[in-house]
Every structure is written in structure tokens, then in C-alpha cells.
Design a protein around this motif. Structure first.
Motif, mmCIF file in Angstrom:
data_model
loop_
_atom_site.group_PDB
_atom_site.id
_atom_site.type_symbol
_atom_site.label_atom_id
_atom_site.label_comp_id
_atom_site.label_asym_id
_atom_site.label_seq_id
_atom_site.Cartn_x
_atom_site.Cartn_y
_atom_site.Cartn_z
ATOM 1 N N SER A 119 1.036 -1.173 -0.009
ATOM 2 C CA SER A 119 0.445 0.186 -0.062
ATOM 3 C C SER A 119 0.809 0.652 0.080
ATOM 4 N N GLY A 120 1.973 1.169 0.691
ATOM 5 C CA GLY A 120 3.016 2.053 0.252
ATOM 6 C C GLY A 120 3.869 2.290 -0.860
ATOM 7 N N GLY A 121 3.655 1.287 -1.415
ATOM 8 C CA GLY A 121 4.495 1.728 -3.009
ATOM 9 C C GLY A 121 5.365 0.581 -3.453
ATOM 10 N N LEU A 122 5.406 0.172 -2.690
ATOM 11 C CA LEU A 122 6.552 -1.130 -3.053
ATOM 12 C C LEU A 122 6.156 -2.270 -4.361
ATOM 13 N N ARG A 123 6.989 -2.125 -5.022
ATOM 14 C CA ARG A 123 6.510 -3.171 -6.226
ATOM 15 C C ARG A 123 6.694 -4.580 -5.500
ATOM 16 N N ARG A 124 5.730 -4.996 -6.032
ATOM 17 C CA ARG A 124 4.969 -6.925 -6.086
ATOM 18 C C ARG A 124 6.938 -7.421 -6.367
ATOM 19 N N GLU A 125 7.191 -7.202 -7.126
ATOM 20 C CA GLU A 125 8.475 -7.820 -7.231
ATOM 21 C C GLU A 125 9.814 -7.726 -6.590
ATOM 22 N N LEU A 126 10.131 -6.255 -5.744
ATOM 23 C CA LEU A 126 10.959 -6.203 -4.568
ATOM 24 C C LEU A 126 10.014 -6.653 -2.913
ATOM 25 N N ALA A 127 8.924 -6.437 -3.292
ATOM 26 C CA ALA A 127 7.964 -7.464 -2.278
ATOM 27 C C ALA A 127 8.231 -8.989 -1.989
ATOM 28 N N SER A 128 8.340 -9.417 -3.047
ATOM 29 C CA SER A 128 9.224 -10.680 -3.111
ATOM 30 C C SER A 128 10.391 -10.529 -2.442
ATOM 31 N N GLU A 129 11.285 -9.936 -2.645
ATOM 32 C CA GLU A 129 12.304 -9.896 -2.284
ATOM 33 C C GLU A 129 12.807 -9.968 -0.968
ATOM 34 N N ARG A 130 12.226 -8.868 -0.851
ATOM 35 C CA ARG A 130 12.188 -8.878 0.973
ATOM 36 C C ARG A 130 11.627 -9.587 1.544
ATOM 37 N N PHE A 131 10.860 -10.341 1.366
ATOM 38 C CA PHE A 131 9.941 -10.760 1.852
ATOM 39 C C PHE A 131 9.848 -12.671 1.876
ATOM 40 N N ASP A 132 10.657 -12.921 0.915
ATOM 41 C CA ASP A 132 11.150 -13.899 0.406
ATOM 42 C C ASP A 132 9.821 -15.014 0.207
ATOM 43 N N VAL A 133 9.046 -14.194 -0.663
ATOM 44 C CA VAL A 133 7.694 -14.781 -1.457
ATOM 45 C C VAL A 133 8.171 -14.954 -3.402
ATOM 46 N N SER A 134 6.722 -15.534 -3.425
ATOM 47 C CA SER A 134 6.485 -15.199 -4.776
ATOM 48 C C SER A 134 6.076 -14.441 -5.098
ATOM 49 N N VAL A 135 5.704 -13.822 -6.050
ATOM 50 C CA VAL A 135 5.142 -12.950 -6.974
ATOM 51 C C VAL A 135 3.106 -13.315 -7.011
ATOM 52 N N LYS A 136 3.484 -14.122 -7.440
ATOM 53 C CA LYS A 136 2.194 -14.969 -7.236
ATOM 54 C C LYS A 136 1.632 -15.492 -6.210
ATOM 55 N N VAL A 137 2.009 -15.891 -5.275
ATOM 56 C CA VAL A 137 2.081 -15.903 -4.206
ATOM 57 C C VAL A 137 1.303 -14.187 -3.190
ATOM 58 N N ILE A 138 1.939 -13.670 -3.644
ATOM 59 C CA ILE A 138 2.003 -12.681 -3.186
ATOM 60 C C ILE A 138 0.524 -12.316 -3.596
ATOM 61 N N LYS A 139 0.119 -11.617 -5.337
ATOM 62 C CA LYS A 139 -0.665 -11.867 -5.034
ATOM 63 C C LYS A 139 -1.980 -12.417 -4.881
ATOM 64 N N LYS A 140 -2.206 -13.772 -4.474
ATOM 65 C CA LYS A 140 -3.469 -14.791 -4.255
ATOM 66 C C LYS A 140 -3.532 -14.652 -2.818
ATOM 67 N N HIS A 141 -2.548 -14.654 -2.167
ATOM 68 C CA HIS A 141 -2.584 -14.903 -0.405
ATOM 69 C C HIS A 141 -2.548 -13.770 0.385
ATOM 70 N N TYR A 142 -0.969 -12.841 -0.154
ATOM 71 C CA TYR A 142 -0.777 -11.383 1.032
ATOM 72 C C TYR A 142 -1.340 -10.761 0.550
ATOM 73 N N ASP A 143 -1.924 -10.260 -0.276
ATOM 74 C CA ASP A 143 -3.041 -9.036 -0.947
ATOM 75 C C ASP A 143 -3.878 -8.611 -1.028
ATOM 76 N N PRO A 144 -4.623 -8.447 0.443
ATOM 77 C CA PRO A 144 -6.227 -8.792 0.706
ATOM 78 C C PRO A 144 -6.691 -7.100 -0.135
ATOM 79 N N ARG A 145 -6.103 -6.345 -0.675
ATOM 80 C CA ARG A 145 -6.348 -5.184 -1.040
ATOM 81 C C ARG A 145 -7.608 -5.201 -1.925
ATOM 82 N N THR A 146 -8.576 -4.970 -2.132
ATOM 83 C CA THR A 146 -10.085 -4.550 -3.075
ATOM 84 C C THR A 146 -9.104 -4.219 -4.120
ATOM 85 N N GLU A 147 -9.750 -4.548 -5.309
ATOM 86 C CA GLU A 147 -9.003 -3.983 -6.545
ATOM 87 C C GLU A 147 -9.670 -2.386 -6.490
#
Length: 375
Positions: A331-359
Motif C-alpha cells: 500500500s505504501g508503493g513497494l512493487r510486488r517484485e521488490l516485496a517478493s525479494e524482501r519477504f521471500d515469497v513469490s509474486v504469484k503468492v503475494i497476489k493470491k494470499h498476501y494482498d487482500p486489498r480490493t481492486e
């Protein structure tokens, strides 16, 4: 083994004669063995399918749970060349629990897996295919699971109030340092468990996550050199206030302890490295009603909660703080690709499980990011 044979053997003093009798019994088909060493030729996979076929009257949700959890245990056993129920032991089941707790931060998730596997193992035991102890060690109380804390992403206003209260009243404590780290860095509990004092670079405010299975700690995704599915090793930068909290904790709050490998764990008790279960209890305590914002409704908690035996109904799991941290960074603007590296989780998993934001939330975030790029 029948009761009559057991009685005869108990009266024989010569161990060689006992051994000869046992060999004859086994060769003639006397296989009523409570441990199930030779009473079936069916494999674990075949027995799972048989168990599932006997559960046709269960709800679709329950059968879906069986299909999601029990095969995971069967695969775990097969990877260790255990294919029949007679080979199952408490050591194997304990190792499976360790793997679950290393992979999942939520007690509720671990309980779902162990509850279903326990039911299947009990079914096997009723058919004298495995020992009773094999399924009994998966009891919820035996495992110390307390799935009463919240597992949803912790709201930013709640964690902010918790950290403010800890800063005011428990500055430099293990609770303050631990929760600040979870919120800023969003690690898995296994990652926190693996940290040593030397992994914290106070000069650059960096924290190093390293995979050290040879000395008792592991990261979920290991490292490239171990042939694991990913690389959980990484360096991450910490916010100044979080680095200050960690540094103060090391100076005044951390006990001078080493573990059995001579390492200096970052989060320790007087006995050595704090176990994952201990870290969870500390998070339950730090996020309970005592430290939450006063505007929260605590009508479901009478204030007598105990993080060791009865966590506060208002408490959160470590995984809930990890999820909240990821959402806050996105929400603060960190791109998913960079979040993937910081949190050790794939972009696909971030989008599916860790990003409950509405459209709409995502649209608003993209709008702000685009405007920021214009500037």
C-alpha cells in the motif's frame, strides 16, 4: 502375537529359543501385531485412498481438507522411504510436525494438518496397522497448539498503537524488539528463530537471514547451494526506529545466552535460543488487549488472559503481522517484485494470499504511484 504365545515366551529364559519361536510364528502367518509390521501389504497411499472412499458421507469441505492434508503426510513419509503403516513411528510423526511448524506460522493451519492426519492414523490403528502412540502424539494439547489468536492481517492502526505502547512502557524489551521486527521486516517465524546477534549490522541497519541446518536453524526456502526450491537467504534493511529497538534490546533486554552450537541467538531465553513456540507466545502477549488501542472493544476478554496457557482473544499470530507488513509495504508503493525479494515469497503468492486489498484499493495505489512517477 496371541496371548497364548506371549505367555509361553515369558516362561522361557533362553533368548535363542525365544528368537527361534518368533521366526516360526512369523513364517506361519501369526501376524496379529499391534504395531502393524506385517499385517497388510497395502501402501500408505493405498490406505489413504481406502480411508477416503469410506468417507463419502462427509461434507465436500471436509473431504477437500482430507485431500489437502493427508497426502502431504504420505509424501513426507515416502520421501523417507516409508511406504507401509508398519514403518511409521513417533519419530517420523514428530519430524513431520517440525516441518509443518517451520513452514506455517499459524497454529490454526498446523492444527488443520495434524488433526486430519491424526484421524487417519487412528483409523489405521483401529485396524492394528500402526501403534497407538503414533496418532496420540498429534493431540492438540500435546503439540501446544493454541489456535485462538487471530490469523487475519493485523490492521495498521492496531499494530501502531501496540508499538507506541510498548515503546512507552516496555522500551528495549523482547516484546518491543520482536514485534517491531515482525512489523517492519515481515519475516516468517522460522526466520526470526534463525537469527543470531551477529546477523544484525548496526552500522547499516541491515539484518541477514542465513540457512544453517548444520547448526540447528533453517530457512523455509534454504539456499541455492542446498538444492532447495528457492533462496531464503537475504539481507534486508530496517527502519531506524526498529534498528534502535533491536540495539537497545541487545544491550539491556537480551539474556547473555548461547545455544548448543555456541551461537548467540538474537532472541534468547536464559536457556539458549528461544523456540518457535516461545516466540509465538511473546507475540500473543505483545498483541493482547493490554497493549492494543483503548478504542478497541475488549468485551470478549475479561483481562485474565495468559499468553502461556490461554492467549487473549484479541491477540494476533506472528503470521498476521507478517501479512499486515506485506500489505502495508504494498500500500505504501513497494512493487510486488521488490516485496517478493524482501519477504521471500513469490509474486504469484503475494497476489493470491498476501494482498487482500480490493481492486479499488489497488487502483488507488497505482494512481498514487503513477502520480509519483510524474513528479
Amino acid at each position: 502375537m496371541s496371548e497364548e504365545i506371549a505367555t509361553v515366551l515369558s516362561e522361557i529364559d533362553d533368548p535363542e529359543i525365544v528368537d527361534q519361536i518368533l521366526q516360526v510364528v512369523n513364517s506361519t502367518g501369526e501376524t496379529n501385531n499391534p504395531l502393524g509390521d506385517s499385517s497388510t501389504s497395502a501402501t500408505l497411499s493405498e490406505l489413504y485412498q481406502r480411508f477416503l472412499s469410506r468417507r463419502q458421507n462427509r461434507s465436500p469441505a471436509t473431504k477437500a481438507q482430507y485431500k489437502r492434508t493427508i497426502p502431504d503426510f504420505v509424501d513426507f513419509a515416502n520421501e523417507r522411504n516409508i511406504t507401509s503403516p508398519g514403518q511409521l513411528s513417533t519419530e517420523v510423526v514428530d519430524a513431520y510436525v517440525d516441518e509443518l511448524q517451520g513452514e506455517y506460522d499459524s497454529d490454526a493451519t498446523v492444527l488443520t494438518y495434524t488433526k486430519n492426519v491424526r484421524g487417519w492414523l487412528r483409523w489405521l490403528n483401529e485396524r492394528q496397522l500402526c501403534g497407538e502412540a503414533v496418532y496420540r502424539i498429534l493431540d492438540k494439547q500435546e503439540l501446544g497448539l493454541t489456535p485462538t489468536a487471530r490469523d487475519e492481517a493485523i490492521p495498521k492502526r492496531v499494530i501502531t498503537a501496540v508499538l507506541d505502547n510498548l515503546q512507552k512502557h516496555r522500551r528495549g524489551s523482547r516484546l518491543h524488539a520482536l514485534v517491531a521486527l515482525f512489523w517492519n521486516a515481515g519475516p516468517r517465524i522460522g526466520g526470526v528463530h534463525s537469527l543470531d546477534v551477529d546477523d544484525f549490522d548496526t552500522q547499516d541497519n541491515e539484518l541477514r537471514f542465513r540457512h544453517r541446518p548444520e547448526s540447528g536453524t533453517r530457512l523455509k526456502n534454504g539456499d541455492d547451494d542446498t538444492g532447495s526450491s528457492g533462496d531464503g537467504e537475504r539481507n534486508i534493511v530496517l527502519e531506524d526506529t526498529v534498528a534502535d529497538a533491536l540495539q537497545l534490546y541487545i544491550q539491556v533486554g537480551r539474556p547473555a545466552a548461547t545455544d548448543e552450537f555456541g551461537r548467540k541467538p538474537l532472541f534468547a531465553t536464559e536457556y539458549g535460543r528461544a523456540a518457535r513456540s516461545t516466540l509465538r507466545r511473546w507475540v500473543y502477549e505483545a498483541t493482547g488487549c493490554r497493549w492494543q488501542p483503548q478504542t478497541n472493544s475488549h468485551s470478549c476478554c475479561d483481562g485474565g488472559c495468559n499468553p502461556d496457557s490461554d492467549p487473549c482473544n484479541q491477540s494476533y499470530y506472528p503470521h498476521a503481522i507478517r501479512r499486515g507488513s506485506i500489505v502495508n509495504h504494498l500500500s505504501g508503493g513497494l512493487r510486488r517484485e521488490l516485496a517478493s525479494e524482501r519477504f521471500d515469497v513469490s509474486v504469484k503468492v503475494i497476489k493470491k494470499h498476501y494482498d487482500p486489498r480490493t481492486e479499488q484499493d489497488r487502483l488507488n495505489d497505482r494512481r498514487q504511484a503513477v502520480k509519483g512517477a510524474w513528479e
